[in-house]
Write a protein that holds these residues in place. Structure first.
Motif, PDB file in Angstrom:
ATOM      1  N   PRO A  59       1.013  -1.369  -0.028  1.00 16.83           N
ATOM      2  CA  PRO A  59      -0.115   0.118   0.057  1.00 16.83           C
ATOM      3  C   PRO A  59       0.909   1.288  -0.001  1.00 16.83           C
ATOM      4  O   PRO A  59       0.404   2.283  -0.378  1.00 16.83           O
ATOM      5  N   SER A  60       2.097   1.159   0.184  1.00 19.57           N
ATOM      6  CA  SER A  60       3.018   2.510   0.296  1.00 19.57           C
ATOM      7  C   SER A  60       3.708   2.720  -0.899  1.00 19.57           C
ATOM      8  O   SER A  60       4.655   3.403  -1.102  1.00 19.57           O
ATOM      9  N   THR A  61       3.502   1.855  -2.066  1.00 25.20           N
ATOM     10  CA  THR A  61       4.228   1.877  -3.208  1.00 25.20           C
ATOM     11  C   THR A  61       3.291   2.159  -4.334  1.00 25.20           C
ATOM     12  O   THR A  61       2.076   1.978  -4.333  1.00 25.20           O
ATOM     13  N   LEU A  62       3.823   2.675  -5.409  1.00 26.15           N
ATOM     14  CA  LEU A  62       3.167   2.824  -6.639  1.00 26.15           C
ATOM     15  C   LEU A  62       3.665   2.580  -8.032  1.00 26.15           C
ATOM     16  O   LEU A  62       4.895   2.627  -7.984  1.00 26.15           O
ATOM     17  N   ARG A  63       3.059   2.142  -8.680  1.00 26.36           N
ATOM     18  CA  ARG A  63       3.432   1.760 -10.131  1.00 26.36           C
ATOM     19  C   ARG A  63       3.029   2.807 -11.380  1.00 26.36           C
ATOM     20  O   ARG A  63       2.360   4.023 -10.595  1.00 26.36           O
ATOM     21  N   LEU A  64       3.449   3.054 -12.337  1.00 22.88           N
ATOM     22  CA  LEU A  64       3.064   3.915 -13.226  1.00 22.88           C
ATOM     23  C   LEU A  64       1.617   4.200 -13.464  1.00 22.88           C
ATOM     24  O   LEU A  64       1.284   5.492 -13.093  1.00 22.88           O
ATOM     25  N   ILE A  65       0.900   3.396 -13.424  1.00 23.84           N
ATOM     26  CA  ILE A  65      -0.493   3.695 -13.721  1.00 23.84           C
ATOM     27  C   ILE A  65      -1.336   4.146 -12.325  1.00 23.84           C
ATOM     28  O   ILE A  65      -2.060   5.186 -12.189  1.00 23.84           O
ATOM     29  N   GLU A  66      -0.755   3.632 -11.057  1.00 24.19           N
ATOM     30  CA  GLU A  66      -1.187   4.202  -9.736  1.00 24.19           C
ATOM     31  C   GLU A  66      -0.692   5.618  -9.568  1.00 24.19           C
ATOM     32  O   GLU A  66      -1.383   6.617  -9.006  1.00 24.19           O
ATOM     33  N   ARG A  67       0.387   5.960 -10.348  1.00 22.39           N
ATOM     34  CA  ARG A  67       1.126   7.148  -9.963  1.00 22.39           C
ATOM     35  C   ARG A  67       0.432   8.492 -10.693  1.00 22.39           C
ATOM     36  O   ARG A  67       0.192   9.497 -10.286  1.00 22.39           O
ATOM     37  N   ALA A  68      -0.262   8.123 -12.020  1.00 22.73           N
ATOM     38  CA  ALA A  68      -1.185   8.882 -12.728  1.00 22.73           C
ATOM     39  C   ALA A  68      -2.372   9.453 -11.755  1.00 22.73           C
ATOM     40  O   ALA A  68      -2.589  10.827 -11.976  1.00 22.73           O
ATOM     41  N   GLU A  69      -2.861   8.648 -11.250  1.00 19.87           N
ATOM     42  CA  GLU A  69      -4.102   8.951 -10.335  1.00 19.87           C
ATOM     43  C   GLU A  69      -4.120  10.079  -9.528  1.00 19.87           C
ATOM     44  O   GLU A  69      -4.645  11.309  -9.437  1.00 19.87           O
ATOM     45  N   PRO A  70      -2.861  10.104  -8.626  1.00 17.28           N
ATOM     46  CA  PRO A  70      -2.884  11.346  -7.609  1.00 17.28           C
ATOM     47  C   PRO A  70      -2.519  12.546  -8.158  1.00 17.28           C
ATOM     48  O   PRO A  70      -2.655  13.676  -7.681  1.00 17.28           O
ATOM     49  N   LEU A  71      -1.472  12.435  -9.544  1.00 16.65           N
ATOM     50  CA  LEU A  71      -1.252  13.558 -10.228  1.00 16.65           C
ATOM     51  C   LEU A  71      -2.485  14.313 -11.192  1.00 16.65           C
ATOM     52  O   LEU A  71      -2.257  15.161 -11.645  1.00 16.65           O
ATOM     53  N   GLY A  72      -3.331  13.314 -11.238  1.00 16.44           N
ATOM     54  CA  GLY A  72      -4.540  13.799 -12.088  1.00 16.44           C
ATOM     55  C   GLY A  72      -4.199  13.963 -13.580  1.00 16.44           C
ATOM     56  O   GLY A  72      -4.587  14.876 -14.316  1.00 16.44           O
TER      57      GLY A  72
END
Length: 70
Positions: A10-23
């Motif tokens: 839960p404390s890590t992100l991959r590319l697709i997950e990284r896009a979400e918090p950045l919008g």
């Protein structure tokens, strides 16, 4: 480590997950990750790079505050 697959955390992100918090789109998230002030990835495996969710969220907060309004 390269070649092995990291277990999702839960404390890590991959590319697709990284896009979400950045919008942004996945393609734009990839471009942003190449910026010199973006957090360094924690690791890379066969599926790609992995970032700290907390570091990306902190960076995104600063990025949004500095981003010019349209």
């Amino acid at each position: 480590t390269r070649g092995s697959t990291l277990m999702p955390h839960p404390s890590t992100l991959r590319l697709i997950e990284r896009a979400e918090p950045l919008g942004v789109t996945k393609q734009r998230a990839h471009q942003i990750a190449e910026e010199k002030d973006f957090p360094a990835p924690l690791a890379e495996d066969a599926r790609g790079r992995v970032w700290s969710r907390y570091e990306v969220q902190a960076w995104a907060k600063r990025w949004r505050a500095e981003k010019p309004r349209r």
